[in-house]
Write a protein that holds these residues in place. Structure first.
Motif, mmCIF file in Angstrom:
data_model
loop_
_atom_site.group_PDB
_atom_site.id
_atom_site.type_symbol
_atom_site.label_atom_id
_atom_site.label_comp_id
_atom_site.label_asym_id
_atom_site.label_seq_id
_atom_site.Cartn_x
_atom_site.Cartn_y
_atom_site.Cartn_z
ATOM 1 N N GLY A 1 0.696 -1.052 -0.081
ATOM 2 C CA GLY A 1 0.072 0.073 -0.025
ATOM 3 C C GLY A 1 0.900 1.122 -0.060
ATOM 4 N N GLU A 2 0.786 2.252 1.128
ATOM 5 C CA GLU A 2 1.712 3.416 1.419
ATOM 6 C C GLU A 2 2.185 2.841 2.596
ATOM 7 O OE1 GLU A 2 -0.867 6.576 1.151
ATOM 8 O OE2 GLU A 2 -1.669 6.266 -0.756
ATOM 9 N N PRO A 3 3.395 2.367 2.269
ATOM 10 C CA PRO A 3 4.251 2.111 3.679
ATOM 11 C C PRO A 3 4.701 3.367 4.302
ATOM 12 C CG PRO A 3 5.507 1.698 1.527
ATOM 13 C CD PRO A 3 4.048 1.918 1.191
ATOM 14 N N SER A 4 4.586 3.208 5.561
ATOM 15 C CA SER A 4 4.763 4.618 6.440
ATOM 16 C C SER A 4 5.929 4.144 7.382
ATOM 17 C CB SER A 4 3.479 5.135 7.052
ATOM 18 O OG SER A 4 3.866 6.263 7.616
ATOM 19 N N GLY A 5 5.493 3.564 8.651
ATOM 20 C CA GLY A 5 6.669 3.459 9.647
ATOM 21 C C GLY A 5 7.248 1.867 9.138
ATOM 22 N N ILE A 6 8.591 1.779 9.705
ATOM 23 C CA ILE A 6 9.084 0.610 9.886
ATOM 24 C C ILE A 6 10.171 0.254 10.803
ATOM 25 C CG2 ILE A 6 11.186 1.489 8.379
ATOM 26 C CD1 ILE A 6 11.483 -1.081 6.811
ATOM 27 N N TYR A 7 9.989 -0.710 11.442
ATOM 28 C CA TYR A 7 11.070 -0.970 12.504
ATOM 29 C C TYR A 7 11.568 -2.506 12.230
ATOM 30 C CZ TYR A 7 13.513 -0.904 16.940
ATOM 31 O OH TYR A 7 14.167 -1.016 17.922
ATOM 32 N N CYS A 8 12.735 -2.738 12.618
ATOM 33 C CA CYS A 8 13.441 -4.529 12.443
ATOM 34 C C CYS A 8 13.919 -4.814 13.746
ATOM 35 C CB CYS A 8 14.496 -4.132 11.291
ATOM 36 S SG CYS A 8 14.094 -3.646 9.632
ATOM 37 N N SER A 9 13.591 -6.016 13.976
ATOM 38 C CA SER A 9 13.883 -6.689 15.143
ATOM 39 C C SER A 9 14.031 -8.209 14.786
ATOM 40 C CB SER A 9 13.198 -6.400 16.209
ATOM 41 O OG SER A 9 13.323 -7.107 17.416
ATOM 42 N N ASN A 10 15.134 -8.820 15.264
ATOM 43 C CA ASN A 10 15.227 -10.285 15.130
ATOM 44 C C ASN A 10 14.867 -10.698 13.810
ATOM 45 O OD1 ASN A 10 15.480 -10.528 18.123
ATOM 46 N ND2 ASN A 10 13.102 -10.224 18.210
ATOM 47 N N GLY A 11 15.813 -10.258 12.730
ATOM 48 C CA GLY A 11 15.612 -10.545 11.320
ATOM 49 C C GLY A 11 14.723 -10.513 10.546
ATOM 50 N N LYS A 12 13.523 -9.495 10.995
ATOM 51 C CA LYS A 12 12.537 -9.176 10.268
ATOM 52 C C LYS A 12 11.959 -7.731 10.538
ATOM 53 C CE LYS A 12 8.583 -10.795 13.619
ATOM 54 N NZ LYS A 12 7.464 -11.559 13.842
ATOM 55 N N CYS A 13 11.363 -7.112 9.665
ATOM 56 C CA CYS A 13 10.835 -5.832 10.155
ATOM 57 C C CYS A 13 9.149 -5.818 9.904
ATOM 58 C CB CYS A 13 11.240 -5.096 8.640
ATOM 59 S SG CYS A 13 13.281 -4.946 8.711
ATOM 60 N N ILE A 14 8.715 -4.783 10.661
ATOM 61 C CA ILE A 14 7.261 -4.497 10.529
ATOM 62 C C ILE A 14 7.031 -3.271 9.682
ATOM 63 C CG2 ILE A 14 5.353 -4.098 11.874
ATOM 64 C CD1 ILE A 14 6.287 -7.110 12.376
ATOM 65 N N GLU B 1 9.094 8.009 4.504
ATOM 66 C CA GLU B 1 7.929 8.243 5.643
ATOM 67 C C GLU B 1 8.416 7.566 6.625
ATOM 68 O OE1 GLU B 1 4.555 9.120 6.241
ATOM 69 O OE2 GLU B 1 5.102 10.718 4.695
ATOM 70 N N GLY B 2 9.238 6.425 6.507
ATOM 71 C CA GLY B 2 9.760 5.691 7.749
ATOM 72 C C GLY B 2 11.194 5.229 7.644
ATOM 73 N N ILE B 3 11.683 5.168 8.954
ATOM 74 C CA ILE B 3 13.186 4.903 8.833
ATOM 75 C C ILE B 3 13.864 4.032 10.302
ATOM 76 C CG2 ILE B 3 13.411 6.921 10.572
ATOM 77 C CD1 ILE B 3 16.243 7.389 9.322
ATOM 78 N N CYS B 4 14.708 3.383 9.968
ATOM 79 C CA CYS B 4 15.064 2.184 10.845
ATOM 80 C C CYS B 4 16.416 1.888 10.438
ATOM 81 C CB CYS B 4 13.906 1.086 10.968
ATOM 82 S SG CYS B 4 14.157 -0.073 9.571
#
Length: 224
Positions: free
Chosen positions: A28-41, A197-200
């Motif tokens: 869709g329109e990805p906004s936030g992103i956060y990565c932990s334990n080998g995967k990102c949300i 829009e998102g950074i991690c």
């Protein structure tokens, strides 16, 4: 609780950051992103949440629906999502069972509300988009403990890395680096991106999402 106004005292302009690669995703329109334990949300403006593998670039819709998710962060076993229009901060467990919902008052326009969320030392930090860029700090019980007005025109997401606050700005096409103790701007990294829009941070890379292009960009982490 007091609100502090932080002004520009010094600003160091840096080189324009260039991505190493970009990956088109169906989110869709990805906004936030956060990565932990080998995967990102990845949270999306369309109210969906996705799991993204930064190694093989596979993406999966997690079937978690909201109004207009903007920011996301993972702290311990908990996942936090922020909705812009409703002003809601939602706390989930790692199975995406909703544990708590908190409404954060903000009198700005509906589409100029909360844009990003991150965590640091058992606190959560959330930021509004513009007019003003208001940084709100919450404790582990999701109670507001402080608010800071940042003299930045526009913010689209935030992270804290190596004890520095990084504010991504879509409108200003840059990343602001702020001191986490006094919120003074130390550096500015320019970006030549549309819809940032998102950074991690993931391993030795910095990931930035573009909502307009539904793309994840991979960068080397700059020297802060």
């Amino acid at each position: 609780m007091k609100i502090l106004l932080i002004s520009f005292l010094s600003l160091i302009f840096s080189e324009t950051l260039v991505p190493n690669k970009k990956i088109k995703i169906n989110a869709g329109e990805p906004s936030g992103i956060y990565c932990s334990n080998g995967k990102c949300i990845i949270s999306s403006d369309d109210g969906n949440v996705y799991s993204f593998n930064p190694e093989n670039y596979q993406i999966e819709n997690l079937k978690i629906y909201g109004e207009d998710f903007e920011g996301v962060t993972i702290s311990g076993n908990n996942i936090y999502l922020i909705e812009e229009r409703s002003r809601k901060l939602l706390k989930y467990d790692n199975e995406f069972q909703l544990l708590k919902t908190v409404t954060l008052p903000y009198s700005g326009r509906l589409n100029r509300g909360y844009e990003g969320v991150t965590h640091y030392n058992n606190n959560l930090f959330v930021i509004t988009e513009k007019n003003p860029c208001l940084l709100t700090i919450l404790n582990k019980d999701l109670q507001i403990t402080n608010q800071v007005l940042l003299n930045i025109k526009e913010a689209s997401d935030i992270i804290i890395y190596k004890d520095e606050l990084l504010v991504l700005s879509e409108q200003d096409h840059c990343i602001y680096v702020l001191d986490i103790t006094n919120y003074k701007i130390k550096k500015k990294f320019n970006l030549n991106l549309i819809g940032a829009e998102g950074i991690c941070i993931y391993k030795n890379q910095m990931l930035i999402t573009s909502d307009k292009l539904s793309t994840v960009y991979f960068f080397d982490i700059p020297e802060l």
